[in-house]
Every structure is written in C-alpha cells, then in structure tokens.
Enzyme design. Structure first.
Site, PDB file in Angstrom:
ATOM      1  N   HIS A   9      33.530  39.398  44.886  1.00  0.00           N
ATOM      2  CA  HIS A   9      33.923  38.522  44.079  1.00  0.00           C
ATOM      3  C   HIS A   9      34.888  39.492  42.950  1.00  0.00           C
ATOM      4  O   HIS A   9      34.458  40.216  42.218  1.00  0.00           O
ATOM      5  CB  HIS A   9      32.747  38.217  43.224  1.00  0.00           C
ATOM      6  CG  HIS A   9      33.176  37.086  42.195  1.00  0.00           C
ATOM      7  ND1 HIS A   9      33.539  35.866  42.456  1.00  0.00           N
ATOM      8  CD2 HIS A   9      33.176  37.130  40.984  1.00  0.00           C
ATOM      9  CE1 HIS A   9      33.853  35.208  41.484  1.00  0.00           C
ATOM     10  NE2 HIS A   9      33.410  35.779  40.546  1.00  0.00           N
ATOM     11  N   SER A  32      37.595  33.021  39.440  1.00  0.00           N
ATOM     12  CA  SER A  32      36.031  32.483  39.089  1.00  0.00           C
ATOM     13  C   SER A  32      36.091  31.380  37.822  1.00  0.00           C
ATOM     14  O   SER A  32      36.752  30.412  38.228  1.00  0.00           O
ATOM     15  CB  SER A  32      35.513  33.868  38.720  1.00  0.00           C
ATOM     16  OG  SER A  32      33.913  33.846  39.070  1.00  0.00           O
TER      17      SER A  32
END
Ligand code: GCU
Length: 381
Positions: A362, A220
C-alpha cells in the site's frame, strides 16, 4: 467465483451478495440510453453519494477568497521548472482559514501543460517546495521531465485528520456556529475534496497551466477524496485513485479486507452520520462504489492497486472499473474494455478508465506516477 464474475462483464451477484445497483438506471427505474440523458443521472448519483457517504459542503468557492502568489522562482530543479507558491485564504461565519499550494511548471514549454494536483495525506515534507527532501509519493522532478506541471497541498491545512466533532478546519469556519449538524453534513473527506477544488481555483489561473487538463491524484484516504472531488468538480479532466479501497474505488458488496462497519468505527469523521446505517448492511445499500467512478463519466478516471494491499482489495477496485464502464458507451467511448484481472505491471490503458496493479505494498510510488503520465500522454498529447 470472483474471476467468473469479472469475466462475465454483466452485473451478477456473488453468492450471498445482492445485485449491484446499475449506474444507468435512475432512481425512478428508467434506463438511461443516450448521452443527453446522462447529466441528470450524473447529478442524481452525486446527490446519492453526498447524502449517503461524504456529505454536503455548505459552500463552493467562498466569496472574497484570496489567492496570493507568495513566491515565484524560475529555473529551479537545475533549470527545468518554474516554482510558484500560493496562499489561499478564506473567511466564514466561524472564523478564517487557508491553505498553501505548491506548483512546479516545466520551464521549457511550447504551450500550456497539463497539471497533476496531489491531495497529500502524508507528512508535509513529502511535498517539499525546496526539494531538499524528495519522495516517490510526489516525484516532482520526474513529472516535470515528462512535461507536466505538478502541484500539491496538505490535507490537514484544510481539515485536520482527527475526530473533534467537526470543530476544527473548514468545518469550524463555514458551519454556522451553534447550528446542529445535519446527518448528511460534510465530513472530513468532503472537506478535503472541497480543498482540492479550491486549489484548482488557483491552478487554473496560473501561467503555463492548461485549465482543460487538470488531474487530481490521491492515495488511500486521499484517493477516496480524489474520487469525490472528481465526481463533483467538472474541471477535473482526470481523476486518479491510488489504492483507495473501502469507500473509495473498491466495490463494497463482497469486498475483502476493510469493510463499512470497520472504516466507520476507525474513522468516524471521514463520513456522514447517514453512512453509519450501512454497517454490516452492504447488501441493502442503494449504491455502490462503481457508481462513484461512473459519476465521473465521460471524463477520464484511473484506478491503481497494489498486490499486497489486501486491506483495499485490488480485485474489488478492478471490479468497480468493469462495472462503471458501460456509462462511457453512451458517449461512444470505450470505458474499460477488459474483464480479466491483469498481471502486475501490465497497465490497462485502452479505455477512458485506466488501471494498473503494482507489485508491492500500500503506497504511492514513482512507478504509479509514471503510469499516470503514460495515460495522460495517450489522451492529452
Ligand atoms: C487506513 C484505512 C483505509 C485508508 C488508509 C490510508 O488503513 O483503514 O481506509 O485508505 O488508512 O489512508 O492510508
């Protein structure tokens, strides 16, 4: 529409989207046709991203930086690994600072091994040196079992992840006190990437580590950082972006989920002042993120996405691999010989750019790490 685009392989714009800038065409409009011409274009791309997105670090390895082994223990992890804890310390015009690096190296090794360095942007217990806490975010035991060394540092030790006007962390240490900041001065992602390069300074001199086989991994915001580190630091043999999305691996033009104006508003300290000019103006950008992947060529790159990570936009991450690939052809290498978006759990490891789509949200998981090890096995063993 999106599927048609990736099938075509050539650069075409989606409806309402301007053409993607070509990684192989210089700012003077000249097409790069040979490997010998690539380093100059590569330098131009790195400069473009330094100026437009991440900012310039005022210093590389600081003179007088110290690297201290604070602990060395052999036969930890039930005899499988040697542990080293390192302390790096530096001084600058604004004061001093430093960071810790934890490293596990397989105890049984015939020769120096490849090493995966995680830029950890989650709580520090994810990289617990004692192994009392274990996390799929940094599955050290699993990577040791695969024959690799694994290292990590915590991003906040280099620069806390908050907008304080660039007073704390390495900005406060190395920026000249009282001097106004340039619009393209290093922001926080650039500071973390700088930290990753300092960790590499230390790793390449540790026993058992193959300095030619260093991988940098980030998830990320950490994945955006890994890409910027890999673009600038030639010692990174394999650059791994896990779910990095907007202003990371995902192509910005036509991107779904997070966009430039949103990321600049939520995380103004990650990027330069210059980057703010592209809010709502993606089509006018003289760059796009596939060129960041391309700037790492001919070294190895890996991009991973997750099915539920619509904020990052898996298809935009995949598309960047497709669009970056032609640069590897200069080196007679296969960049990314795929144009069809894959099914989940069907890793694409045929070219110098690896890719997989994982089912789920995620995150950085052991599944992702094991695919990175598979890809490294292919090129490093
Ligand atoms: C936010 C941000 C993303 C970033 C993510 C993360 O969701 O909008 O750009 O990648 O945080 O770092 O987890």
């Amino acid at each position: 529409m999106r599927t048609l685009l990736v099938l075509s392989f050539v650069t075409i714009a989606l409806a309402g989207e301007s053409a993607l800038p070509d990684p192989l065409v210089t700012s003077a409009g000249k097409r790069v046709a040979t490997a010998a011409e690539w380093p100059a274009r590569q330098a131009e791309l790195v400069e473009l991203f330094a100026h437009q997105v991440y900012g310039r670090a005022p210093i590389g390895r600081p003179g007088g930086m110290t690297i201290t082994v604070t602990e060395a223990a052999s036969g930890v992890m039930d005899g499988a690994a040697d542990r080293r804890q390192l302390r790096l310390a530096w001084k600058g015009p604004g004061g001093d600072g430093g960071m810790n690096v934890v490293l596990f190296v397989p105890t049984k090794r015939e020769k120096p091994v490849g090493c995966f360095l995680l830029i950890c942007n989650r709580p520090v217990e994810n990289i617990d040196p004692t192994r009392e806490k274990k996390s799929g975010f940094w599955p050290a035991e699993a990577m040791i079992a695969r024959g690799y060394a694994i290292a990590a540092f915590h991003n906040a030790e280099v620069d806390p992840d908050k907008h304080d006007g660039f007073k704390d962390g390495v900005h406060g240490v190395f920026d000249e006190p009282g001097k106004p900041r340039a619009d393209d001065a290093w922001a926080t992602i650039a500071a973390w990437a700088w930290g990753a390069s300092r960790a590499i300074d230390a790793l390449v001199e540790q026993p058992g580590i193959d300095a030619k086989r260093i991988a940098v991994v980030g998830h990320s915001r950490g994945g955006k950082t890994a890409l910027w580190c890999g673009a600038q630091d030639e010692r990174v043999a394999l650059t791994i972006s896990n779910n990095s999305g907007c202003s990371g691996a995902a192509i910005t033009r036509g991107k779904e989920g997070e966009r430039v104006a949103k990321i600049n508003a939520s995380f103004p300290h990650w990027f330069t002042t210059t980057y703010k000019q592209w809010n709502e103006r993606e089509n006018d950008m003289p760059f796009d993120q596939h060129q960041l992947l391309a700037s790492i060529a001919p070294r190895l790159v890996y991009v991973a996405s997750a099915t539920e990570d619509t904020w990052a936009d898996p298809k935009a991450e995949f598309r960047a691999c497709v669009e970056a690939a032609p640069v590897w052809a200069l080196f007679e290498q296969r960049g990314f010989p795929v144009t069809t978006f894959p099914a989940p759990e069907s890793p694409l490891h045929e070219g110098r750019i690896g890719y997989h789509l994982r089912t789920g949200k995620h995150d950085l998981t052991e599944y992702d790490w094991l695919r990175y090890a598979d890809f490294a096995d292919k090129y490093w063993k």
